[in-house]
Structures are given as C-alpha cells and as structure tokens.
Design a protein around this motif. Structure first.
Motif, PDB file in Angstrom:
ATOM      1  N   TYR A 145       0.807  -1.206   0.000  1.00 47.05           N
ATOM      2  CA  TYR A 145       0.000   0.000   0.000  1.00 47.05           C
ATOM      3  C   TYR A 145       0.850   1.271   0.000  1.00 47.05           C
ATOM      4  O   TYR A 145       1.927   1.321   0.599  1.00 47.05           O
ATOM      5  N   LEU A 146       0.301   2.279  -0.644  1.00 42.25           N
ATOM      6  CA  LEU A 146       0.726   3.659  -0.419  1.00 42.25           C
ATOM      7  C   LEU A 146      -0.294   4.240   0.542  1.00 42.25           C
ATOM      8  O   LEU A 146      -1.493   4.300   0.227  1.00 42.25           O
ATOM      9  N   LEU A 147       0.146   4.636   1.735  1.00 39.81           N
ATOM     10  CA  LEU A 147      -0.771   5.084   2.779  1.00 39.81           C
ATOM     11  C   LEU A 147      -0.989   6.589   2.683  1.00 39.81           C
ATOM     12  O   LEU A 147      -0.052   7.379   2.832  1.00 39.81           O
TER      13      LEU A 147
ATOM     14  N   ALA B 116       3.079  -1.799   4.184  1.00 36.08           N
ATOM     15  CA  ALA B 116       3.147  -0.329   4.268  1.00 36.08           C
ATOM     16  C   ALA B 116       4.389   0.157   3.525  1.00 36.08           C
ATOM     17  O   ALA B 116       5.448   0.391   4.116  1.00 36.08           O
ATOM     18  N   LEU B 117       4.249   0.329   2.211  1.00 37.08           N
ATOM     19  CA  LEU B 117       5.393   0.673   1.377  1.00 37.08           C
ATOM     20  C   LEU B 117       5.874   2.096   1.626  1.00 37.08           C
ATOM     21  O   LEU B 117       7.081   2.352   1.734  1.00 37.08           O
ATOM     22  N   ALA B 118       4.940   3.042   1.703  1.00 35.13           N
ATOM     23  CA  ALA B 118       5.305   4.457   1.828  1.00 35.13           C
ATOM     24  C   ALA B 118       4.085   5.248   2.256  1.00 35.13           C
ATOM     25  O   ALA B 118       2.972   4.711   2.349  1.00 35.13           O
TER      26      ALA B 118
ATOM     27  N   LEU C 114       7.403   6.539   7.705  1.00 36.94           N
ATOM     28  CA  LEU C 114       7.666   5.867   6.443  1.00 36.94           C
ATOM     29  C   LEU C 114       8.235   6.867   5.438  1.00 36.94           C
ATOM     30  O   LEU C 114       8.158   8.078   5.637  1.00 36.94           O
ATOM     31  N   THR C 115       8.778   6.355   4.352  1.00 35.48           N
ATOM     32  CA  THR C 115       9.276   7.224   3.291  1.00 35.48           C
ATOM     33  C   THR C 115       8.114   7.962   2.639  1.00 35.48           C
ATOM     34  O   THR C 115       7.090   7.358   2.300  1.00 35.48           O
ATOM     35  N   ASP C 116       8.261   9.271   2.485  1.00 34.78           N
ATOM     36  CA  ASP C 116       7.276  10.047   1.738  1.00 34.78           C
ATOM     37  C   ASP C 116       7.545   9.864   0.249  1.00 34.78           C
ATOM     38  O   ASP C 116       8.667  10.071  -0.211  1.00 34.78           O
TER      39      ASP C 116
ATOM     40  N   ILE D 258       3.006   9.766  -5.992  1.00 37.33           N
ATOM     41  CA  ILE D 258       2.289   8.627  -6.556  1.00 37.33           C
ATOM     42  C   ILE D 258       3.155   7.901  -7.578  1.00 37.33           C
ATOM     43  O   ILE D 258       3.249   6.662  -7.566  1.00 37.33           O
ATOM     44  N   ASP D 259       3.795   8.640  -8.454  1.00 32.78           N
ATOM     45  CA  ASP D 259       4.643   8.000  -9.466  1.00 32.78           C
ATOM     46  C   ASP D 259       5.785   7.221  -8.827  1.00 32.78           C
ATOM     47  O   ASP D 259       6.107   6.097  -9.259  1.00 32.78           O
ATOM     48  N   GLU D 260       6.390   7.781  -7.786  1.00 30.77           N
ATOM     49  CA  GLU D 260       7.478   7.071  -7.093  1.00 30.77           C
ATOM     50  C   GLU D 260       6.968   5.785  -6.460  1.00 30.77           C
ATOM     51  O   GLU D 260       7.640   4.744  -6.508  1.00 30.77           O
ATOM     52  N   ALA D 261       5.773   5.842  -5.866  1.00 31.05           N
ATOM     53  CA  ALA D 261       5.218   4.662  -5.215  1.00 31.05           C
ATOM     54  C   ALA D 261       4.891   3.573  -6.225  1.00 31.05           C
ATOM     55  O   ALA D 261       5.136   2.377  -5.982  1.00 31.05           O
TER      56      ALA D 261
END
Length: 332
Positions: free
Chosen positions: A7-9, A34-36, A49-51, A54-57
C-alpha cells in the motif's frame, strides 16, 4: 474483498497523529504492506515511512492507495479528490473505510470504470453471503468477546496471531471490521451485512482449514451492548469458536455511547457469551482474559490482573504491557 498489496498510505491533511490511526494500524501490524506514505500540505501525522509521490510509489511496486486517515464525519474531502484521481490514473486501486463511499464520488467512479481500477469501500460489503449452516468446520478458531465496544478485541486477536506465527504455528487474523480489513487486505465489515447473513459471512471468511490451523477472528461489539448485541450474537454463532478470550477495560463506568447502561460484570458476559458460542460449538470455552489497563498505573494494573486471574482461574494479561505469550501457551 481482497485488496492488492503493498500500500501507499494516504495521510491527507490529518489534523493530528490520532486521525491517522488506520494507517498506523497497518504500519504496526502489517509493516510489509506499508510501502510508503503520502501527505498533503499541513498534515500533522507522520508514520515514519518514506514520503513518496504517486509516481514514485508505483515504480516502487505499490498496488493500492489506502486512505489511512479519518476526518470529522468520515467524508472524502474535496482536497483529496485530485490526488485520488491521480492515483487511479497512475495504475493504483483505491481503498477506504470511511462512511462516504469512494464509488459515490463521480470523478473517482468514472475514472476507475474507464481504466479498470477497483474501488474498495470496506465499510460496504459487495459480496452476497449465504445464510449460515452451523455445520462444524475443520481447523481451530479463537474469538475475543468484550464487556463493551472498543476494549481491545482487535488488538488482542492481532497480537495472538503475531505470537503464534513467531512460534511457527499456522494462524490467520480474520477481519470483521473496516480497520481490520485495511490492515490485512481482506475480510468483511459485518456491521454492514444484512442481519440474516451475519453468521454466514463469518463462516465464509473462516472456512475449513488444516486441523492445526488457528483462525483469530476479530470480535465486534458486546452481547450486553443495547446498540450492537445483534451483530455480536451473529458473529459468535458464525465464528464457531473453540477458544474465547474475554476483553475488558476496567475503568469504564458505562457502555460506550450509552450512559444509562453500566458495564456488565465479567462473569455475566462470559456466561452469556459461552451459552451463545456453544450453540455452534458445544466444546467452546474461555481460555484467557485480556485487560486494557491503559488508564491504570503499573502497580494498579498488576494488582488488578492478579486479582482477576485468581478469581477466574484463567491467564490474565494486558497485550500491550505483558504480551500474549501466556494465552498462546494455553493454545499450543
């Protein structure tokens, strides 16, 4: 429902850390999902978490943007819609546990339909569930039951799952509420299921399994809560639990939201819940007591749990202060 992971939270413009408790729960209990995180200007929450954009995630492998923040009224803020639309266009599904539905926001529904993305409104089940059969299922099941709402049932079940898995035992948490679903990626929000099908929905999410496999089924409400006892009863029957854990918060004087209803005695809840549980599993029994001692000092908590354990003859722990190893010892 099955939500794709990781997920991107989305923390949005959370007013404080408590507003992001759903995202915090995902990070605490399923850190691998919890990816980012992604935050809007003025956000007062930070999961550490890393900020990411959307494209980066998406490039990092994210599959779903999860709205992990709740604002007042549980609405989908206008300020969020642009980001959510961008997420759909970038290839992500969306998931939320808010009162307002993602599918009721025209631009989100139109974009998702056009691009073949999925919108998961986990408070609103879409599956058609059967009427419960009550037929005995293989595998083992544990259900926490509470003297009241919000007294530690989900936390207790998740803690037991974690301890069991650490010991190499076969165990799965089965979510029955929106926060649990977003933590694990699957389940059913049973308080939104039509009454005739509550027990059947629980049978569906906890099917036949290996003889040594444990399903830790998330509890809801209380058999003594005038507002929610109906949901709790259906859950107890459908769970067909082998083991029950009583959950209790000792400093409350009345049921949540019901100032005219005092919190019932633990023994009364245990007697009634056990009577209900034995309808579908005659061998059901209480194996432990889980106490939320967050409003007690260390000495007060220790004294209370020792007295409770002596009174009931069952292991008594606070999952936060003590862990749940003693509960799992009984089940191993």
């Amino acid at each position: 429902m099955e939500i794709k992971r990781p997920y991107l939270l989305f923390l949005g413009d959370a007013a404080d850390p408590l507003a992001a408790k759903v995202a915090q729960g995902i990070k605490d209990w399923r850190p691998e999902n919890a990816l980012a995180q992604i935050r809007l200007e003025g956000c007062k929450a930070d999961l550490g978490l890393t900020d990411m954009t959307i494209d980066e995630a998406v490039k990092a492998g994210a599959k779903t943007l999860v709205i992990g923040v709740a604002n007042r009224g549980g609405v989908i803020s206008d300020a969020w819609v642009e980001v959510l639309t961008e997420a759909l266009e970038a290839g992500l599904d969306l998931a939320a546990g808010l009162h307002n539905k993602l599918a009721d926001v025209p631009v989100l529904k139109e974009t998702a339909d056009k691009l073949g993305r999925k919108l998961f409104d986990v408070r609103h089940p879409t599956e058609v569930y059967p009427v419960a059969s009550g037929v005995k299922r293989t595998g083992k099941r544990l259900l926490p039951v509470g003297t009241d709402c919000s007294c530690g049932k989900m936390y207790t079940a998740l803690a037991i799952e974690k301890e069991m898995r650490a010991r190499g035992m076969k165990a799965d948490f089965r979510a029955t509420g929106q926060t649990g679903i977003l933590i694990t990626g699957s389940g059913v929000s049973i308080d939104a299921v039509a009454a005739d099908f509550i027990s059947g929905s629980v049978e569906t999410i906890s099917p036949n399994n290996d003889a040594d496999h444990w399903d830790l089924i998330e509890g809801q409400g209380s058999v003594y809560h005038a507002s929610f006892a109906g949901v709790t009863t259906g859950l107890i029957h459908g769970a067909q639990a082998d083991a029950l854990v009583l959950c209790h918060e000792p400093t409350r004087t009345h049921m949540r939201g019901l100032p005219d209803f005092p919190v019932p005695a633990m023994e009364d809840v245990m007697e009634l819940a056990l009577h209900m549980a034995q309808l579908t599993n005659k061998d059901a029994k209480f194996v432990a007591i889980s106490i939320n001692t967050s409003h007690l000092s260390e000495d007060e908590a220790d004294k209370y749990m020792k007295e409770t354990e002596a009174k009931f003859g069952l292991p008594c722990v606070d999952p936060v202060r003590n862990g749940v190893a003693r509960i799992v010892d009984v089940l191993s």
